[in-house]
Design a protein around this motif. Sequence first.
Motif, PDB file in Angstrom:
ATOM      1  N   CYS A   1       0.860  -1.172   0.000  1.00 37.43           N
ATOM      2  CA  CYS A   1       0.000   0.000   0.000  1.00 37.43           C
ATOM      3  C   CYS A   1       0.900   1.227   0.000  1.00 37.43           C
ATOM      4  O   CYS A   1       1.727   1.393   0.914  1.00 37.43           O
ATOM      5  CB  CYS A   1      -0.900   0.036   1.233  1.00 37.43           C
ATOM      6  N   GLU A   2       0.744   2.069  -0.998  1.00 36.28           N
ATOM      7  CA  GLU A   2       1.515   3.312  -1.033  1.00 36.28           C
ATOM      8  C   GLU A   2       0.773   4.352  -0.204  1.00 36.28           C
ATOM      9  O   GLU A   2      -0.410   4.607  -0.421  1.00 36.28           O
ATOM     10  CB  GLU A   2       1.707   3.789  -2.469  1.00 36.28           C
ATOM     11  N   VAL A   3       1.486   4.943   0.754  1.00 39.67           N
ATOM     12  CA  VAL A   3       0.871   5.911   1.669  1.00 39.67           C
ATOM     13  C   VAL A   3       1.704   7.183   1.691  1.00 39.67           C
ATOM     14  O   VAL A   3       2.912   7.155   1.465  1.00 39.67           O
ATOM     15  CB  VAL A   3       0.739   5.343   3.101  1.00 39.67           C
ATOM     16  N   ILE A   4       1.061   8.318   1.982  1.00 39.05           N
ATOM     17  CA  ILE A   4       1.821   9.548   2.088  1.00 39.05           C
ATOM     18  C   ILE A   4       2.607   9.533   3.397  1.00 39.05           C
ATOM     19  O   ILE A   4       2.169   8.937   4.386  1.00 39.05           O
ATOM     20  CB  ILE A   4       0.924  10.792   1.982  1.00 39.05           C
ATOM     21  N   PRO A   5       3.783  10.163   3.433  1.00 40.87           N
ATOM     22  CA  PRO A   5       4.597  10.127   4.651  1.00 40.87           C
ATOM     23  C   PRO A   5       3.923  10.783   5.861  1.00 40.87           C
ATOM     24  O   PRO A   5       4.110  10.330   6.990  1.00 40.87           O
ATOM     25  CB  PRO A   5       5.864  10.891   4.237  1.00 40.87           C
ATOM     26  N   PHE A   6       3.163  11.863   5.630  1.00 36.15           N
ATOM     27  CA  PHE A   6       2.512  12.541   6.745  1.00 36.15           C
ATOM     28  C   PHE A   6       1.545  11.591   7.455  1.00 36.15           C
ATOM     29  O   PHE A   6       0.635  11.040   6.852  1.00 36.15           O
ATOM     30  CB  PHE A   6       1.735  13.767   6.244  1.00 36.15           C
ATOM     31  N   GLY A   7       1.779  11.395   8.743  1.00 39.91           N
ATOM     32  CA  GLY A   7       0.890  10.562   9.549  1.00 39.91           C
ATOM     33  C   GLY A   7       0.859   9.105   9.151  1.00 39.91           C
ATOM     34  O   GLY A   7      -0.147   8.419   9.372  1.00 39.91           O
TER      35      GLY A   7
END
Length: 262
Positions: free
Chosen positions: A141-147
């Motif tokens: 799962c590609e997730v944004i770094p923030f949080g």
Amino acid sequence: MTIELSPIDRAKFVAARRAADFVEDGMRVGLGTGSTAAWLVRCLGEMVRDHGLRIKGVPTSARTAELARDMGINVISLDEARWLDLTIDGADEFDDELNLIKGGGGALLQEKIVATASDQMIVIADAAKEVEHLGAFPLPCEVIPFGWRTTQALIEETLVAMDVMGRASSLRMNGDKPYITDEGNYIVDLHLNRIGNARQLAMVLNQMPGVVENGLFIDICDVVVIGHSDGRVELRDINEGTATEEKIDFAETDNLFSDLGD
């Protein structure tokens, strides 16, 4: 000089060699990422160099773009191409409905965008990638770094209600730092062991804030080309409902394999 390939590389190569036959002069072609897709790029490069094939290639990662340019392929962006005739890519797993898990190489976001912007997607794989149920390979799962920790916790909490056997997850690392995708994001790998309802899971994951994309490719692949170490290739077309087998004869010469040290 002859270069001896391992059985797994022979299987990958014959799948790529056969899939290259789908590419016709003038096509705009999506070029996948990973070890099997790299064989395809080499095969197409040989066809460009030795047979005058004229194509425009849209790579799914920076490393594929570099290899394609090295092979003499005309590389353009998806924005320039707008729509593609064909995408050829590898897979980490595929089932009998040609649903896939992709993203082991970290390029799942660009791979899915390119594949869905194509008239046809062909997957090339060795026989070991075929599974009865998706999920033994970790689902990226590609997730944004923030949080990202919060996103990871939300994913794990949501998995409780999903038809999966495992619910552990891990941040993909590059040495002692998080792995960074070409889009500047992180990847959380889900260790599910078995996915009972891949379609449902894909939809639920992509509804979560912080999740950019997941590695489930549902109803995207049209044809899978399965390579075997003895030179056999199986072609399965999900739209036509056909399955055929062929034999690929080739000579392992410097002409195609001279760049294997890349």
